[in-house]
Design a protein around this motif. Structure first.
Motif, PDB file in Angstrom:
ATOM      1  N   THR A   1       1.144  -0.370  -6.279  1.00  0.00           N
ATOM      2  CA  THR A   1       0.737  -0.932  -4.989  1.00  0.00           C
ATOM      3  C   THR A   1      -0.239  -2.071  -5.247  1.00  0.00           C
ATOM      4  O   THR A   1      -0.990  -2.062  -6.229  1.00  0.00           O
ATOM      5  CB  THR A   1       0.059   0.111  -4.077  1.00  0.00           C
TER       6      THR A   1
ATOM      7  N   THR B   1       5.260   4.275  -9.477  1.00  0.00           N
ATOM      8  CA  THR B   1       4.809   3.554  -8.286  1.00  0.00           C
ATOM      9  C   THR B   1       3.745   2.510  -8.629  1.00  0.00           C
ATOM     10  O   THR B   1       2.936   2.691  -9.538  1.00  0.00           O
ATOM     11  CB  THR B   1       4.230   4.513  -7.236  1.00  0.00           C
TER      12      THR B   1
ATOM     13  N   SER C   1       0.846  -1.185   0.000  1.00  0.00           N
ATOM     14  CA  SER C   1       0.000   0.000   0.000  1.00  0.00           C
ATOM     15  C   SER C   1       0.884   1.238   0.000  1.00  0.00           C
ATOM     16  O   SER C   1       2.119   1.144   0.054  1.00  0.00           O
ATOM     17  CB  SER C   1      -0.911   0.013   1.233  1.00  0.00           C
ATOM     18  N   ARG C   2       0.254   2.405  -0.041  1.00  0.00           N
ATOM     19  CA  ARG C   2       1.006   3.652  -0.080  1.00  0.00           C
ATOM     20  C   ARG C   2       1.913   3.804   1.140  1.00  0.00           C
ATOM     21  O   ARG C   2       2.995   4.385   1.043  1.00  0.00           O
ATOM     22  CB  ARG C   2       0.032   4.834  -0.158  1.00  0.00           C
ATOM     23  N   GLU C   3       1.481   3.290   2.291  1.00  0.00           N
ATOM     24  CA  GLU C   3       2.266   3.421   3.514  1.00  0.00           C
ATOM     25  C   GLU C   3       3.615   2.715   3.425  1.00  0.00           C
ATOM     26  O   GLU C   3       4.537   3.008   4.191  1.00  0.00           O
ATOM     27  CB  GLU C   3       1.478   2.873   4.712  1.00  0.00           C
TER      28      GLU C   3
ATOM     29  N   ARG D   1      -2.206  -0.287  -9.826  1.00  0.00           N
ATOM     30  CA  ARG D   1      -2.488  -1.492  -9.046  1.00  0.00           C
ATOM     31  C   ARG D   1      -1.871  -2.691  -9.770  1.00  0.00           C
ATOM     32  O   ARG D   1      -2.446  -3.246 -10.716  1.00  0.00           O
ATOM     33  CB  ARG D   1      -3.984  -1.687  -8.875  1.00  0.00           C
TER      34      ARG D   1
ATOM     35  N   ARG E   1      10.939  11.542  -5.444  1.00  0.00           N
ATOM     36  CA  ARG E   1      10.327  12.264  -6.568  1.00  0.00           C
ATOM     37  C   ARG E   1      11.033  13.587  -6.850  1.00  0.00           C
ATOM     38  O   ARG E   1      10.984  14.085  -7.972  1.00  0.00           O
ATOM     39  CB  ARG E   1       8.843  12.508  -6.266  1.00  0.00           C
TER      40      ARG E   1
ATOM     41  N   SER F   1      -3.662   1.918  -3.746  1.00  0.00           N
ATOM     42  CA  SER F   1      -3.718   3.184  -3.009  1.00  0.00           C
ATOM     43  C   SER F   1      -2.718   4.216  -3.496  1.00  0.00           C
ATOM     44  O   SER F   1      -2.827   5.396  -3.164  1.00  0.00           O
ATOM     45  CB  SER F   1      -3.502   2.928  -1.509  1.00  0.00           C
ATOM     46  N   GLU F   2      -1.718   3.810  -4.266  1.00  0.00           N
ATOM     47  CA  GLU F   2      -0.744   4.733  -4.852  1.00  0.00           C
ATOM     48  C   GLU F   2      -0.285   4.169  -6.183  1.00  0.00           C
ATOM     49  O   GLU F   2       0.135   3.014  -6.277  1.00  0.00           O
ATOM     50  CB  GLU F   2       0.455   4.919  -3.934  1.00  0.00           C
ATOM     51  N   GLY F   3      -0.386   4.992  -7.229  1.00  0.00           N
ATOM     52  CA  GLY F   3       0.085   4.548  -8.540  1.00  0.00           C
ATOM     53  C   GLY F   3      -0.764   3.430  -9.129  1.00  0.00           C
ATOM     54  O   GLY F   3      -1.951   3.291  -8.831  1.00  0.00           O
TER      55      GLY F   3
ATOM     56  N   LEU G   1       8.910   8.654  -0.348  1.00  0.00           N
ATOM     57  CA  LEU G   1       8.444   8.811  -1.729  1.00  0.00           C
ATOM     58  C   LEU G   1       8.644  10.232  -2.240  1.00  0.00           C
ATOM     59  O   LEU G   1       9.126  10.430  -3.367  1.00  0.00           O
ATOM     60  CB  LEU G   1       6.965   8.417  -1.821  1.00  0.00           C
ATOM     61  N   SER G   2       8.312  11.233  -1.445  1.00  0.00           N
ATOM     62  CA  SER G   2       8.485  12.626  -1.868  1.00  0.00           C
ATOM     63  C   SER G   2       9.960  12.942  -2.112  1.00  0.00           C
ATOM     64  O   SER G   2      10.304  13.658  -3.061  1.00  0.00           O
ATOM     65  CB  SER G   2       7.908  13.583  -0.817  1.00  0.00           C
TER      66      SER G   2
END
Length: 273
Positions: A172, A170, A152-154, A180, A163, A176-178, A159-160
């Motif tokens: 997940t 990304t 998941s994003r967690e 699937r 970037r 939840s991020e990028g 990540l920031s």
């Protein structure tokens, strides 16, 4: 040069979801460690922690911009008793450190950089050695691609920060991020998009991911380096607890290699996962 020292904790930051960033003061190590190398970290009181734990060096830190680094950082997730003990450390605490250890990533030199695209693949906490690698690349990091996957994003820590320094794709498992998907899916698509482009893939993460990355790269004859995650007890090749099988051993007596000394980074053509 490998040394054993008691070092002072310079600080610790909780990143959420049991991920932590531990900063340890040791200028000499911070100035010589290479991305992919690791340290064995423990507590001075062996009654509290008998066996040290291996961690990649994630970043180096300078007291001021433009100055030489004076400390290094460890990115980790709390999984058990030892990492829980590390998570309670605060500035001024003392930790036992052995390092730098192992063979790190080897990169194209500046004369080859324009002709060789660097592609990073990280699964979860497998992103740990890559901040230091981007630091070592300097301005060249902006041309690097990072394929970063997690449940998941967690799980996509820092990540920031990534970037701001390189191109990040990304994935997940829960969406939840990028995208699937598993991180290997967009990686294979990228390698197939321009099969004649010279590339080197550097990967770190759980063994199933590394095995899949190796198979993708070997099938396409793309250079690939794998930072293996094995159970390392001593860190300098004595206990033989972290061996992996070689793909082409010279003899039966050389069938296995030690991750802590011959690795942890191996050419995908060297080992069998």
């Amino acid at each position: 040069m490998t040394e054993n020292r008691d070092c002072t904790v310079a600080g610790q930051r909780e990143l959420g979801e049991d991920y932590f960033l531990l900063q340890v003061a040791w200028p000499e190590l911070a100035n010589q460690v290479c991305a992919g190398q690791f340290v064995m970290l423990g507590l001075p009181d062996i009654g509290e922690m008998l066996i040290r734990r291996p961690f990649s060096v994630a970043r180096t830190v300078a007291s001021e911009p433009g100055r030489a680094p004076c400390s290094f950082e460890i990115l980790y997730k709390v999984y058990g008793r030892a990492t829980r003990a590390f998570s309670r450390l605060r500035a001024g605490a003392v930790v036992s450190v052995l390092g730098p250890l192992g063979r790190g990533f080897w990169l194209p030199d500046e004369s080859e950089h324009d002709r060789t695209e660097i592609v990073l693949v990280a699964g979860g906490i497998g992103n740990a050695p890559f901040p230091l690698l981007l630091q070592q690349l300097g301005p060249r990091a902006q041309h690097v691609s990072l394929f970063f996957g997690g449940r998941s994003r967690e799980d996509l820590t820092l990540l920031s920060w990534f970037r701001e320094r390189c191109q990040v794709i990304t994935t997940t498992e829960d969406g939840s991020e990028g995208r699937r998907a598993l991180v290997t899916e967009p990686l294979a698509e990228k390698l197939d998009d321009d099969p004649n482009r010279r590339r080197v893939v550097l990967a770190c993460g759980p063994q199933p991911m590394l095995k899949a990355v190796a198979e993708i790269c070997l099938a396409r004859e793309v250079l690939c380096q794998l930072a293996l995650e094995e159970t390392i007890a001593c860190g300098f090749g004595v206990c033989l607890g972290c061996v992996v099988e070689q793909r082409h051993p010279a003899s039966e007596f050389e069938r296995y290699v030690r991750v802590c000394t011959e690795g942890p980074v191996f050419d995908a053509r060297e080992v069998i996962l």
